[in-house]
Design an enzyme around this catalytic site. Sequence first.
Site, PDB file in Angstrom:
ATOM      1  CG  HIS A 267      21.990  59.540   9.242  1.00  0.00           C
ATOM      2  ND1 HIS A 267      22.410  58.525   8.413  1.00  0.00           N
ATOM      3  CD2 HIS A 267      22.925  60.512   9.145  1.00  0.00           C
ATOM      4  CE1 HIS A 267      23.542  58.883   7.834  1.00  0.00           C
ATOM      5  NE2 HIS A 267      23.876  60.091   8.264  1.00  0.00           N
ATOM      6  CG  HIS A 314      28.557  60.776  12.069  1.00  0.00           C
ATOM      7  ND1 HIS A 314      29.688  60.587  11.309  1.00  0.00           N
ATOM      8  CD2 HIS A 314      27.518  60.820  11.197  1.00  0.00           C
ATOM      9  CE1 HIS A 314      29.342  60.524  10.029  1.00  0.00           C
ATOM     10  NE2 HIS A 314      28.038  60.652   9.941  1.00  0.00           N
ATOM     11  CE  LYS A 357      31.275  56.355   8.574  1.00  0.00           C
ATOM     12  NZ  LYS A 357      30.003  56.886   8.068  1.00  0.00           N
TER      13      LYS A 357
END
Length: 425
Positions: A267, A314, A357
Site C-alpha cells: 500500500h 507515497h 489523486k
Amino acid sequence: MESCASRCNEKFNRDAACQCDRQCPWYWDCCDDYQHLCTVEEDPKEPEPFLELEEEMEEAPASNLYSAPDSCRGRCHESFDRHHPCHCNARCPEFGNCCEDFESQCGHEGFSHSSDAITTEELKAISEKIYRADTNKAQKEDIILNSQNAISPSETRDQVDHCPEPLFTYVNEKLFSKPTYAAFINLLNNYQRATGQAEHFSAQQLAEQDTFLREVMKTAVMKELYSFLHHQNRYSSEQEFANDLKNMWFGLYSRGNEEGDSSGFEHVFSGLSQLLPKRALVFLPMALTHKAPSKSGLLLEKCEIKKGKVTGFHNWIRFYMQEKEGLVDYYSHIYDGPWESYPDVLAMQFNWDGYYKEVGSAFIGSSPEFEFALYSLCFIARPGKTCQLSLGGYPLAIQTYSWDKSTYGNGKKYIATAYVVSSTR
C-alpha cells in the site's frame, strides 16, 4: 475572539491568536470561523486534504479496523492519554485505571514491551539522528524538481492540471544502482494490485524481500533506528528487529474478499486497487526490474485504484518511474516543505493512468531506508496516531494506522498505512 472576517487568505500573522491563510488547515491554527468564511465551496464534512484522511479512512474504517478505546489491543505501553476511558501503559496498575484486558494483551512479550513509553522529545532526537545518517539520499545536483504551480486546499477537488511540465525535470539514475535503491525497485512489481486477488509469492519474490531487508539493515539509518529501539527495550537483537519488520511490512492480510491480498509495503510504496471495469497498467523498464518481460518487452502490473481514484502512492521513486513512462501527469501541489536540500516533502495532485489523486504527500530525494525507518519508527512508537518528528531543525508529522482485522505472532499488528501529514510552523 478573533475572526477571519476580512482576513481570508491573508499572509501568516505571527502576532494573531489564530490564522486565516491558506496554510492554516495544515497547521491546525485556523480561526473558528475559517471554514465558514474562507472555504464555503468546500464540503465541511471532508477533512483537510493535506491530512489525506479522506482517503485513508475510507480504506480502513475506524469501526472495524482500529482498536476499541476500552481495550488494550494494539495499545500496550502507549503514552498516557487522558481522553481514553482506560489505559495500557506500564503505570496503569499503580493507578488502577488499566483496561480490563491489560493483563491478557500486555502481560506478555509482545510488539512493545518497554517499561517506558517513548516520549516526543526522544522521537524528535532519533529522527534527527536518522536524518543525519541518510548518506544515500539524493544530493542537490541529483534531482531537478519543477514544482510549478501551487493551489489552495479548496481547489484540490477540481482535477485541473495547473502544471504543463513534469514534476521531475531530471533524476540522476545512478542513485538507483545503490544496493538499497536496486533492492527496493525490485519489489515494486511483486504484487497483484487489485484488492481481492490473493498474493502468491514465488521463491524469487520472497528472496527479494529478504534482500531488501538485508540491504537496509546494513545502513547507518537502520542501525540508528535499531540502536534506539534496543535501548528502549523493544528488541533484543537485530535479527528479532528484522524479523518483525518483515512481518509488519510484508505480512499479508485481507482488504478484500480473498485472504492475503494486501500488505503495508504494497500500500505505502507500491499500490492496491479495488476491482473496476477498467484495469490500469503500470509499465516498468526492464533495466530496473530484472524480471521476465511481457510480449512488449515491458512489465505490466495493475496500479492502485480505489473507487475510481488513486490511494496510497507515497514514494518519490515510484512517482518518477511512472512519470517517466508517461503514466503519471503532475497537476499541482498544496505544500512544499521548507527543506533546502533533500529529503524534502511535497503534497501534490496528479493523475495516474486516468485516475486522480486529490492529495498525495511524499518525501522527495530520500533513500528507501530513510522512509522505511521513519515510517517504522512511527508505527512502533505511535501506532494509529500522529507522530511528531524533527528533520534538520524543522518539525514533521507522520500518521500511521495498524490493520486490526488480523494479527501475526503474539497479537502484533500489520501496517495498514503510513504517510506524512504535515510539518508545523
